[in-house]
Design an enzyme around this catalytic site. Sequence first.
Site, mmCIF file in Angstrom:
data_model
loop_
_atom_site.group_PDB
_atom_site.id
_atom_site.type_symbol
_atom_site.label_atom_id
_atom_site.label_comp_id
_atom_site.label_asym_id
_atom_site.label_seq_id
_atom_site.Cartn_x
_atom_site.Cartn_y
_atom_site.Cartn_z
ATOM 1 C CE LYS A 131 13.251 -5.875 7.803
ATOM 2 N NZ LYS A 131 12.207 -6.148 6.319
ATOM 3 C CE1 TYR A 168 13.166 -3.034 10.149
ATOM 4 C CE2 TYR A 168 15.631 -2.301 9.968
ATOM 5 C CZ TYR A 168 14.265 -2.711 9.458
ATOM 6 O OH TYR A 168 14.436 -2.262 7.668
ATOM 7 C CB ILE A 211 14.960 3.418 0.842
ATOM 8 C CG1 ILE A 211 15.336 2.285 0.506
ATOM 9 C CG2 ILE A 211 13.692 3.561 -0.285
ATOM 10 C CD1 ILE A 211 16.906 2.449 -0.404
ATOM 11 C CB SER A 256 -0.676 0.061 1.002
ATOM 12 O OG SER A 256 0.097 -0.510 2.550
ATOM 13 N NE ARG A 257 1.526 3.043 4.974
ATOM 14 C CZ ARG A 257 2.436 3.387 5.915
ATOM 15 N NH1 ARG A 257 3.710 4.239 5.669
ATOM 16 N NH2 ARG A 257 2.681 1.725 6.646
ATOM 17 C CB ALA A 285 17.209 -9.065 16.347
ATOM 18 C CB VAL A 322 2.148 -10.188 6.912
ATOM 19 C CG1 VAL A 322 2.142 -10.036 5.487
ATOM 20 C CG2 VAL A 322 3.100 -9.612 7.175
#
Length: 243
Positions: free
Chosen positions: A155, A151, A184, A10-11, A153, A60
């Site tokens: 990834k 975060y 990004i 969506s984004r 961990a 998800v």
Amino acid sequence: MRTVLVTGSSRGIGREIARRFAMQGDRVVINYHRSEDKALSLQRELLAAGKSAMVIRADVSCEEEVRDMVQEVERSFGTIDVLVNNAGIASMTMFNDIDTKMWNRIFAVNVNGVYHCCKYVLPSMISRKKGKIINIASIWGLVGASCETHYSATKGAIIAFTKALAKEEGPSNIQVNAVAPGAIMTDMIAGLDKAVLDMVVDETPLGVLGKPEDVAGAVLYLASEEADFITGQVLSMNGGLVI
Ligand code: NAP
């Protein structure tokens, strides 16, 4: 026509990935969790351009919702040819301020979400002996980020998962790869202090922040026949921040 499921489209990065797949002629499934209006606006844009796009809400982190989403796509289109596990959340939080709820939620979305999607998409890929899975990791999963231990961990887990699944599914002709973007420009980092972003730019040899397009191009490549001999790899678009 291939069917491509992009979670969290969506984004941000996922939205651009879904747009690019649709524009090159693939049928895209735009998955969202909370931003229904944004998902529908992308679908409208793609339909107006004569492209094929379906919108499905699913968190998800919830196995049943992912199962239902995959069943709905397979009922409508037969198979999912490309799965892009993009949906993710992040926060800048000092380690000692991360509570168990925050820790569990980020793993639920960033790690369990990828597990759920692979679990339900893989059986039909295996039976067809064809499929591509691209997981969106992060440079912080490669080198770790201060104030983002949770975060980082998640990834890092996705990178190890990608390599392991690539080994297991290679004999079924399924390529599993990851991309590890640097900073990004999306909503995910829009809330960061300007001073922090300036510091990142200063430390980046190419001297700029990345754009969703920079990630989308690599994902489309990994999903293409050009990348049929590439599996278990991590492609990092980061302007040279991590070399
Ligand atoms: P974003 O702009 O915050 O967008 C996140 C997307 O994920 C939204 O579409 C959101 O959907 C979706 N999402 C979040 N939780 C979800 C859930 N439980 N179920 C389904 N969808 C969910 O973030 P982004 O920058 O595009 O990030 C996309 C991916 O790239 C993430 O995995 C992120 O970790 C990774 N990444 C980003 C950067 C960066 O600097 N931006 C760098 C490296 C890696 P709704 O709005 O509909 O809820």
